[in-house]
Scaffold this motif. Structure first.
Motif: not given
Length: 359
Positions: A129-139
């Protein structure tokens, strides 16, 4: 012969129609990492997934991002951000009233300040928890392309367009945006892609944009998957249009033949293929696999999960619903493979790989 006996007879010799049965990382390896993060997708690929699944919702500024729902209080730390406290609201999404924070009220830059958290903390580890971002489809596409190079073969992407009608009514339609993003990346111009939806109209629209079925398809690497929900319920676009078609209707032979005019596969709940008996153990297969194959449709059911809580009772290890039960998950998946499925969604792709490769 009874209906039940007929169904059993139909299933007796059912085999996949797919050239190769595929393991789909459901939201990545969501039993092991917070769902819909690059870490989750990376773990799924490392563990042998043939496809990874990003569920897509829209930001305020029109960017498709990966979340299972547009309400994000359960999968991010948004509630801990005082600067977004006033964004908490109540909305009706696909006929259901929901209170929380919604992606369409945030720009991508704002969402990038949030961090993912485990959706099922009562069952799964919260250490990430707290480590990762919300990714975009492009990413996600760029990431999968890079990871595919590492493992030495293309890994497919199976994006789901969530709440298509809802986002269209907000002026944030996803369908053309998703196609444009896929077309803009060299990887997804050739790598396997399968777009899925619980709605019908957007899949029909996509079929029109992609070209006809089979050899007439101008994008042969992109397939369409019609997801199927509770038999008593409807797709939301049918509800809005005042239609009477239910998921049960869609799973009948005539309904399946209609789906086959625009989609390549169906994605039912696993229990629509082999339901549970009254005592919670695994029952007998229905005719769905046979009927779908007869219509030319593959079956990509959802979702196999490694905890006792989600498995048929005859596969449980001990009596604690929280127990991580790898052996039970493998055995359950194999029962469905024996029923002739063509692919399957699993929260733990390593167990899916074991179930498939070790048969």
């Amino acid at each position: 012969m009874s209906v039940t006996a007929q169904a059993h007879e139909k299933q007796a010799d059912e085999k996949p129609i797919a050239a190769r049965v595929l393991v789909i990382g459901h939201r990545g390896a969501s039993a092991l990492r917070p769902e819909h993060t690059l870490a989750s997708y990376g773990k799924a690929i490392a563990d042998g997934a043939d496809f990874v699944e990003p569920d897509l919702v829209m930001t305020k500024d029109g960017v498709p991002v990966a979340r299972h729902e547009n309400e994000i209080s359960g999968t991010t730390d948004v509630a801990a951000h005082a600067e977004f406290a006033a964004r908490k609201t109540t909305k009706t999404v696909d006929g259901e009233k929901i209170t929380g924070w919604f992606t369409e009220d945030f720009t991508l830059a704002e969402l990038k300040t949030l961090r993912a958290r485990e959706r099922l903390p009562e069952l799964r580890s919260t250490k990430y928890d707290g480590e990762f971002q919300i990714p975009t489809l492009d990413e996600i596409i760029d990431f999968v392309a890079a990871e595919s190079a590492v493992v030495g073969h293309p890994v497919g992407i199976i994006p789901e367009i969530k709440h298509g009608t809802y986002f269209q009514k907000l002026g944030l339609p996803m369908e053309d945006k998703v196609l444009a993003i896929l077309a803009a990346h060299s990887y997804t111009q050739t790598a396997p892609v399968e777009i899925q939806s619980f709605e019908i109209a957007n899949l029909r629209y996509l079929r029109g944009k992609l070209g006809g079925m089979g050899s007439k398809n101008s994008h042969p690497n992109i397939r369409l998957l019609q997801l199927l929900g509770d038999p008593k319920e409807q797709t939301y676009d049918v509800t809005v249009a005042g239609g009477r078609l239910t998921f049960a209707d869609m799973m009948k032979p005539a309904g399946l033949r209609d789906i086959a005019t625009y989609a390549d596969a169906i994605g039912p709940n696993i229990r629509a293929i082999i339901p549970l008996a009254p005592d919670g153990t695994l029952g007998h297969p229905t005719a769905l696999v046979h009927d779908a194959h007869a219509a030319g449709l593959e079956l990509h059911p959802y979702t196999f999960r490694p905890e006792n809580n989600f498995q048929a009772k005859n596969f449980w290890q001990g009596s604690d619903p929280k127990t991580f039960n790898a052996k039970g998950s493998v055995a359950e998946i194999r029962a469905y493979l024996d029923a002739g499925i063509d692919a399957f969604f699993t929260d733990d792709p390593a167990l899916g790989r074991q179930a498939l490769d070790g048969r």
